[in-house]
Write a protein that holds these residues in place. Sequence first.
Motif, PDB file in Angstrom:
ATOM      1  N   ASP A  98       9.654 -11.242   5.404  1.00 28.10           N
ATOM      2  CA  ASP A  98      10.742 -10.646   6.181  1.00 28.10           C
ATOM      3  C   ASP A  98      11.728  -9.952   5.236  1.00 28.10           C
ATOM      4  O   ASP A  98      11.604 -10.057   4.011  1.00 28.10           O
ATOM      5  CB  ASP A  98      11.428 -11.691   7.061  1.00 28.10           C
ATOM      6  CG  ASP A  98      12.127 -12.799   6.271  1.00 28.10           C
ATOM      7  OD1 ASP A  98      12.660 -12.535   5.170  1.00 28.10           O
ATOM      8  OD2 ASP A  98      12.155 -13.939   6.769  1.00 28.10           O
TER       9      ASP A  98
ATOM     10  N   ALA B 223      -5.372 -14.005   6.789  1.00 25.75           N
ATOM     11  CA  ALA B 223      -4.355 -12.998   7.096  1.00 25.75           C
ATOM     12  C   ALA B 223      -3.105 -13.273   6.262  1.00 25.75           C
ATOM     13  O   ALA B 223      -2.609 -14.397   6.219  1.00 25.75           O
ATOM     14  CB  ALA B 223      -4.010 -13.027   8.575  1.00 25.75           C
ATOM     15  N   VAL B 224      -2.637 -12.256   5.589  1.00 24.51           N
ATOM     16  CA  VAL B 224      -1.417 -12.350   4.795  1.00 24.51           C
ATOM     17  C   VAL B 224      -0.421 -11.356   5.381  1.00 24.51           C
ATOM     18  O   VAL B 224      -0.688 -10.158   5.431  1.00 24.51           O
ATOM     19  CB  VAL B 224      -1.686 -12.027   3.312  1.00 24.51           C
ATOM     20  CG1 VAL B 224      -0.398 -12.090   2.510  1.00 24.51           C
ATOM     21  CG2 VAL B 224      -2.729 -12.960   2.742  1.00 24.51           C
ATOM     22  N   HIS B 225       0.703 -11.856   5.835  1.00 23.95           N
ATOM     23  CA  HIS B 225       1.697 -11.018   6.470  1.00 23.95           C
ATOM     24  C   HIS B 225       2.801 -10.655   5.475  1.00 23.95           C
ATOM     25  O   HIS B 225       3.073 -11.407   4.538  1.00 23.95           O
ATOM     26  CB  HIS B 225       2.301 -11.723   7.682  1.00 23.95           C
ATOM     27  CG  HIS B 225       1.257 -12.108   8.689  1.00 23.95           C
ATOM     28  ND1 HIS B 225       0.679 -11.194   9.530  1.00 23.95           N
ATOM     29  CD2 HIS B 225       0.672 -13.290   8.963  1.00 23.95           C
ATOM     30  CE1 HIS B 225      -0.213 -11.798  10.285  1.00 23.95           C
ATOM     31  NE2 HIS B 225      -0.247 -13.079   9.963  1.00 23.95           N
ATOM     32  N   GLU B 226       3.405  -9.500   5.698  1.00 26.23           N
ATOM     33  CA  GLU B 226       4.512  -9.084   4.844  1.00 26.23           C
ATOM     34  C   GLU B 226       5.671 -10.057   5.018  1.00 26.23           C
ATOM     35  O   GLU B 226       5.892 -10.587   6.110  1.00 26.23           O
ATOM     36  CB  GLU B 226       4.980  -7.680   5.227  1.00 26.23           C
ATOM     37  CG  GLU B 226       4.022  -6.582   4.846  1.00 26.23           C
ATOM     38  CD  GLU B 226       4.560  -5.196   5.171  1.00 26.23           C
ATOM     39  OE1 GLU B 226       5.591  -5.072   5.854  1.00 26.23           O
ATOM     40  OE2 GLU B 226       3.927  -4.235   4.745  1.00 26.23           O
TER      41      GLU B 226
ATOM     42  N   PRO C 284       2.266  -1.805   1.104  1.00 27.23           N
ATOM     43  CA  PRO C 284       2.910  -2.910   1.817  1.00 27.23           C
ATOM     44  C   PRO C 284       4.209  -3.329   1.127  1.00 27.23           C
ATOM     45  O   PRO C 284       4.426  -3.037  -0.052  1.00 27.23           O
ATOM     46  CB  PRO C 284       1.870  -4.031   1.726  1.00 27.23           C
ATOM     47  CG  PRO C 284       1.171  -3.763   0.435  1.00 27.23           C
ATOM     48  CD  PRO C 284       1.129  -2.261   0.299  1.00 27.23           C
TER      49      PRO C 284
ATOM     50  N   THR D  60      -7.915  -4.283   4.036  1.00 22.35           N
ATOM     51  CA  THR D  60      -7.106  -4.212   5.243  1.00 22.35           C
ATOM     52  C   THR D  60      -7.939  -4.717   6.418  1.00 22.35           C
ATOM     53  O   THR D  60      -9.177  -4.719   6.351  1.00 22.35           O
ATOM     54  CB  THR D  60      -6.658  -2.768   5.528  1.00 22.35           C
ATOM     55  OG1 THR D  60      -7.822  -1.970   5.795  1.00 22.35           O
ATOM     56  CG2 THR D  60      -5.873  -2.193   4.358  1.00 22.35           C
TER      57      THR D  60
END
Length: 109
Positions: A34, A29-32, A77, A7
Amino acid sequence: HLVATTTPHEYETFIRPLTGFSEFFTSIAVHEPDQTQIKNIVSQEALYLESKFHVTVPYETVEECVSKSGYYLSDLPFPEKAIKLLEEAVILASQAKETRVRQPALMTQ
Protein backbone atom coordinates in the motif's frame (compact mmCIF):
# COMPACT_ATOMS: atom_id res chain seq x y z
CA HIS A 1 14.62 -25.72 -6.87
CA LEU A 2 13.71 -22.97 -9.26
CA VAL A 3 12.14 -19.59 -8.61
CA ALA A 4 10.60 -17.73 -11.54
CA THR A 5 8.52 -14.61 -11.89
CA THR A 6 5.91 -13.70 -14.42
CA THR A 7 2.73 -11.71 -14.70
CA PRO A 8 -0.65 -13.42 -14.34
CA HIS A 9 -1.33 -12.75 -18.03
CA GLU A 10 1.96 -14.31 -19.17
CA TYR A 11 1.42 -17.32 -16.90
CA GLU A 12 -2.03 -17.97 -18.35
CA THR A 13 -0.84 -17.41 -21.92
CA PHE A 14 2.48 -19.23 -22.01
CA ILE A 15 2.95 -21.55 -19.02
CA ARG A 16 -0.47 -22.87 -18.02
CA PRO A 17 -1.26 -24.32 -21.50
CA LEU A 18 1.86 -26.51 -21.22
CA THR A 19 0.36 -28.92 -18.69
CA GLY A 20 3.43 -31.14 -18.51
CA PHE A 21 5.51 -28.08 -17.72
CA SER A 22 3.07 -26.09 -15.58
CA GLU A 23 2.52 -28.94 -13.10
CA PHE A 24 6.00 -28.25 -11.72
CA PHE A 25 5.03 -24.70 -10.71
CA THR A 26 3.12 -23.35 -7.77
CA SER A 27 1.59 -19.96 -8.35
CA ILE A 28 2.08 -17.43 -5.56
CA ALA A 29 0.30 -14.10 -5.95
CA VAL A 30 2.36 -11.14 -4.79
CA HIS A 31 0.48 -7.89 -4.43
CA GLU A 32 1.93 -4.39 -4.47
CA PRO A 33 2.36 -2.80 -1.05
CA ASP A 34 0.00 0.00 0.00
CA GLN A 35 1.02 3.67 -0.27
CA THR A 36 2.32 3.85 3.31
CA GLN A 37 4.49 0.77 2.81
CA ILE A 38 5.74 2.09 -0.53
CA LYS A 39 6.76 5.40 1.06
CA ASN A 40 8.58 3.51 3.84
CA ILE A 41 10.44 1.33 1.33
CA VAL A 42 11.39 4.31 -0.84
CA SER A 43 12.48 6.25 2.26
CA GLN A 44 14.82 3.39 3.18
CA GLU A 45 16.25 3.44 -0.33
CA ALA A 46 16.67 7.22 -0.03
CA LEU A 47 18.83 6.72 3.08
CA TYR A 48 21.04 4.30 1.17
CA LEU A 49 21.33 6.64 -1.82
CA GLU A 50 22.12 9.60 0.46
CA SER A 51 25.13 7.78 1.88
CA LYS A 52 26.25 6.46 -1.50
CA PHE A 53 26.03 9.77 -3.37
CA HIS A 54 26.61 12.18 -0.44
CA VAL A 55 23.39 14.10 -1.02
CA THR A 56 20.29 14.88 1.04
CA VAL A 57 16.92 13.57 -0.13
CA PRO A 58 14.03 15.55 1.42
CA TYR A 59 10.91 13.58 2.31
CA GLU A 60 8.97 15.73 -0.16
CA THR A 61 11.11 14.29 -2.96
CA VAL A 62 10.31 10.77 -1.77
CA GLU A 63 6.59 11.60 -1.81
CA GLU A 64 6.85 13.08 -5.32
CA CYS A 65 8.69 10.00 -6.56
CA VAL A 66 5.91 7.78 -5.26
CA SER A 67 3.07 9.89 -6.66
CA LYS A 68 4.61 10.75 -10.05
CA SER A 69 6.11 7.33 -10.78
CA GLY A 70 2.65 5.82 -11.06
CA TYR A 71 2.01 8.16 -13.98
CA TYR A 72 5.40 8.20 -15.71
CA LEU A 73 6.50 4.58 -15.21
CA SER A 74 3.32 2.61 -15.69
CA ASP A 75 5.11 -0.51 -16.96
CA LEU A 76 6.87 -1.22 -13.62
CA PRO A 77 5.33 -2.35 -10.31
CA PHE A 78 5.52 -0.39 -7.06
CA PRO A 79 7.85 0.19 -5.28
CA GLU A 80 10.32 -0.44 -8.12
CA LYS A 81 9.00 2.42 -10.24
CA ALA A 82 9.29 4.95 -7.40
CA ILE A 83 12.82 3.76 -6.59
CA LYS A 84 13.86 4.11 -10.24
CA LEU A 85 12.59 7.69 -10.31
CA LEU A 86 14.34 8.46 -7.02
CA GLU A 87 17.60 6.99 -8.31
CA GLU A 88 17.36 9.18 -11.40
CA ALA A 89 16.80 12.28 -9.26
CA VAL A 90 19.76 11.43 -7.02
CA ILE A 91 22.07 10.75 -9.97
CA LEU A 92 21.08 14.04 -11.63
CA ALA A 93 21.75 15.94 -8.40
CA SER A 94 25.09 14.20 -7.93
CA GLN A 95 26.17 14.94 -11.50
CA ALA A 96 25.20 18.61 -11.03
CA LYS A 97 27.32 18.67 -7.83
CA GLU A 98 24.25 19.53 -5.74
CA THR A 99 24.02 18.45 -2.11
CA ARG A 100 20.23 18.40 -1.97
CA VAL A 101 18.07 16.35 -4.33
CA ARG A 102 15.43 18.50 -5.95
CA GLN A 103 12.64 17.23 -8.08
CA PRO A 104 13.94 16.45 -11.55
CA ALA A 105 12.33 18.13 -14.56
CA LEU A 106 10.34 14.96 -15.25
CA MET A 107 8.56 15.32 -11.91
CA THR A 108 7.73 19.02 -12.24
CA GLN A 109 6.14 18.85 -15.69
